[in-house]
Motif scaffolding. Sequence first.
Motif, PDB file in Angstrom:
ATOM      1  N   GLY A 167     -51.714  11.398  86.901  1.00  7.01           N
ATOM      2  CA  GLY A 167     -52.621  12.132  86.032  1.00  7.01           C
ATOM      3  C   GLY A 167     -52.009  12.512  84.703  1.00  7.01           C
ATOM      4  O   GLY A 167     -52.702  13.011  83.820  1.00  7.01           O
ATOM      5  N   LEU A 168     -50.697  12.267  84.534  1.00 10.73           N
ATOM      6  CA  LEU A 168     -50.014  12.584  83.278  1.00 10.73           C
ATOM      7  C   LEU A 168     -49.830  11.320  82.451  1.00 10.73           C
ATOM      8  O   LEU A 168     -49.767  10.216  82.979  1.00 10.73           O
ATOM      9  N   THR A 169     -49.742  11.487  81.137  1.00 14.15           N
ATOM     10  CA  THR A 169     -49.338  10.374  80.285  1.00 14.15           C
ATOM     11  C   THR A 169     -47.847  10.157  80.472  1.00 14.15           C
ATOM     12  O   THR A 169     -47.150  11.007  81.049  1.00 14.15           O
ATOM     13  N   VAL A 170     -47.346   9.017  79.989  1.00 14.56           N
ATOM     14  CA  VAL A 170     -45.903   8.755  80.099  1.00 14.56           C
ATOM     15  C   VAL A 170     -45.117   9.841  79.374  1.00 14.56           C
ATOM     16  O   VAL A 170     -44.103  10.345  79.868  1.00 14.56           O
ATOM     17  N   THR A 171     -45.600  10.256  78.197  1.00 13.42           N
ATOM     18  CA  THR A 171     -44.910  11.299  77.418  1.00 13.42           C
ATOM     19  C   THR A 171     -44.886  12.608  78.178  1.00 13.42           C
ATOM     20  O   THR A 171     -43.847  13.280  78.270  1.00 13.42           O
ATOM     21  N   ALA A 172     -46.044  12.993  78.755  1.00 14.72           N
ATOM     22  CA  ALA A 172     -46.115  14.251  79.498  1.00 14.72           C
ATOM     23  C   ALA A 172     -45.249  14.186  80.758  1.00 14.72           C
ATOM     24  O   ALA A 172     -44.611  15.174  81.135  1.00 14.72           O
ATOM     25  N   ALA A 173     -45.235  13.027  81.422  1.00 18.64           N
ATOM     26  CA  ALA A 173     -44.415  12.880  82.615  1.00 18.64           C
ATOM     27  C   ALA A 173     -42.934  12.985  82.266  1.00 18.64           C
ATOM     28  O   ALA A 173     -42.153  13.612  82.995  1.00 18.64           O
ATOM     29  N   LEU A 174     -42.545  12.387  81.135  1.00 21.00           N
ATOM     30  CA  LEU A 174     -41.151  12.453  80.688  1.00 21.00           C
ATOM     31  C   LEU A 174     -40.750  13.892  80.389  1.00 21.00           C
ATOM     32  O   LEU A 174     -39.662  14.346  80.760  1.00 21.00           O
ATOM     33  N   GLU A 175     -41.643  14.647  79.761  1.00 21.98           N
ATOM     34  CA  GLU A 175     -41.363  16.047  79.441  1.00 21.98           C
ATOM     35  C   GLU A 175     -41.265  16.887  80.720  1.00 21.98           C
ATOM     36  O   GLU A 175     -40.414  17.775  80.839  1.00 21.98           O
ATOM     37  N   LYS A 176     -42.117  16.575  81.698  1.00 23.91           N
ATOM     38  CA  LYS A 176     -42.055  17.299  82.971  1.00 23.91           C
ATOM     39  C   LYS A 176     -40.734  17.036  83.685  1.00 23.91           C
ATOM     40  O   LYS A 176     -40.132  17.950  84.275  1.00 23.91           O
ATOM     41  N   LEU A 177     -40.275  15.794  83.623  1.00 21.94           N
ATOM     42  CA  LEU A 177     -38.994  15.457  84.248  1.00 21.94           C
ATOM     43  C   LEU A 177     -37.836  16.171  83.554  1.00 21.94           C
ATOM     44  O   LEU A 177     -36.925  16.698  84.220  1.00 21.94           O
ATOM     45  N   ARG A 178     -37.867  16.225  82.233  1.00 22.83           N
ATOM     46  CA  ARG A 178     -36.818  16.954  81.512  1.00 22.83           C
ATOM     47  C   ARG A 178     -36.801  18.420  81.939  1.00 22.83           C
ATOM     48  O   ARG A 178     -35.746  19.009  82.187  1.00 22.83           O
ATOM     49  N   SER A 179     -37.987  18.995  82.055  1.00 24.37           N
ATOM     50  CA  SER A 179     -38.096  20.392  82.476  1.00 24.37           C
ATOM     51  C   SER A 179     -37.551  20.590  83.885  1.00 24.37           C
ATOM     52  O   SER A 179     -36.876  21.592  84.166  1.00 24.37           O
ATOM     53  N   GLU A 180     -37.826  19.642  84.776  1.00 27.83           N
ATOM     54  CA  GLU A 180     -37.334  19.738  86.150  1.00 27.83           C
ATOM     55  C   GLU A 180     -35.810  19.707  86.193  1.00 27.83           C
ATOM     56  O   GLU A 180     -35.183  20.503  86.899  1.00 27.83           O
ATOM     57  N   TYR A 181     -35.211  18.795  85.453  1.00 31.58           N
ATOM     58  CA  TYR A 181     -33.750  18.699  85.440  1.00 31.58           C
ATOM     59  C   TYR A 181     -33.117  19.949  84.832  1.00 31.58           C
ATOM     60  O   TYR A 181     -32.062  20.408  85.294  1.00 31.58           O
ATOM     61  N   ARG A 182     -33.783  20.529  83.806  1.00 29.74           N
ATOM     62  CA  ARG A 182     -33.237  21.749  83.205  1.00 29.74           C
ATOM     63  C   ARG A 182     -33.397  22.943  84.141  1.00 29.74           C
ATOM     64  O   ARG A 182     -32.464  23.725  84.337  1.00 29.74           O
ATOM     65  N   SER A 183     -34.618  23.116  84.699  1.00 30.47           N
ATOM     66  CA  SER A 183     -34.895  24.293  85.526  1.00 30.47           C
ATOM     67  C   SER A 183     -34.052  24.321  86.798  1.00 30.47           C
ATOM     68  O   SER A 183     -33.722  25.388  87.312  1.00 30.47           O
ATOM     69  N   ARG A 184     -33.689  23.162  87.305  1.00 26.41           N
ATOM     70  CA  ARG A 184     -32.846  23.098  88.501  1.00 26.41           C
ATOM     71  C   ARG A 184     -31.351  23.097  88.164  1.00 26.41           C
ATOM     72  O   ARG A 184     -30.511  22.927  89.041  1.00 26.41           O
TER      73      ARG A 184
END
Length: 414
Positions: free
Chosen positions: A83-100
């Motif tokens: 349901g996400l665009t590639v850009t939005a998915a990439l940003e979500k992944l960056r956030s996941e790696y940072r938050s963890r």
Amino acid sequence: MTGITSSFDRSLARRISKYLLAAILCFLLSVTTGGGLSADYRLSTGDILTFDFLDDAEIPVTVTISSDGDAQFPLIGSVKIAGLTVTAALEKLRSEYRSREILIDPKLSLNISTFRPIFVLGEVRSPGSFPFYGGLTVEQAVGLAGGTQIASVNPSDRIVARARLRGEIEGADAQIVYEAIYAARLVAQLKNSAKIDLKDVPEVASGYLADLPLKGVIEVEEKILSADLAANKSQSAILSEGIVQGQGAIDILDQLVAQQKEVVDINEKDLARVSSLRKRELNTESDLSRARSNASNEKSQLLETFATLARSRRELSEMKLEFAKLGADREKEILMQLQERDVEIKKLIASRQAAQEQILLMAAASADEANKSKISYTYEIRRNPVGGKPASIEASPLTEMLPGDVLVVAITGM
């Protein structure tokens, strides 16, 4: 120092190569997606992605979006990106790696390597699923499916197809006749009749029997009928004989019980007489013991006769039940077979009609080609966007498709 510098240079070169590779992939993706797919394309189940850490020397990994919308990524595991665009998915992944607290400034690459397939259904030669590529049009999708069903058939194919369809019709006719006579024989079995009456043929099949030589088929079915009636008669006769014999045995046992009761009464009276004499000391103790033994033995004999009578009555009841069940089970089995014949005849008639319609359609197509007219088709795209409502889109041969689209091809006229 030289070795450290050389190692650093190689590592830097690999990182630069990876950045260049990521850039090339992004460029290729923008080219292959074509005009139909923009940066707004939303990822969905079945899409295959290439993921990479740009600041390490490891090779990229391939991930697939599962049916629940998740994909498995290194170090963080499952992340929902459908349901996400590639850009939005990439940003979500960056956030996941940072938050963890796995990466402070994650430099990531995410690209679509393979889109989920499209599906082509309806009047095409090879319906099914096909790989999607950027700029894919309806016309190209139909080509992937082997072309339209009628337009793709050459004259020699039509000759073979017509011969096959005529063979199917003739085979269906023969099978309908067999099933109809079979059904009439089952009715004769229910009536315990030794002859098949064609009036008992199912009404839906009666028209297929007109003016046909049925003697051979009827003779075979009547042989089966005769064998069935003989077997049923034999089984009934065996059970009937068993019931008669069982009843006779019970009558004999009833007489034995009556006689044994009389014997027991006589022995009881004799025992009373001997006991009275013994009290007056007119006989011996052995006389009394013998009288008691005789009375006891006759009572035991009476009880054994009662037990035998009970067993015989139970066995007779079981034989009567089996006799009644024999008829009921036979009738049930015949009725079930009659129902199966009716269903089979209707299926054969439907198959026959379908074959006739195909022959007529092919004839119409041939006539249409002779007049140099074109068969017309309609194209419907059924699209179920992620997070949106399913839609039905009327399309033309030049309409561009999207991943996951279902194309339905239908004939509208000739």
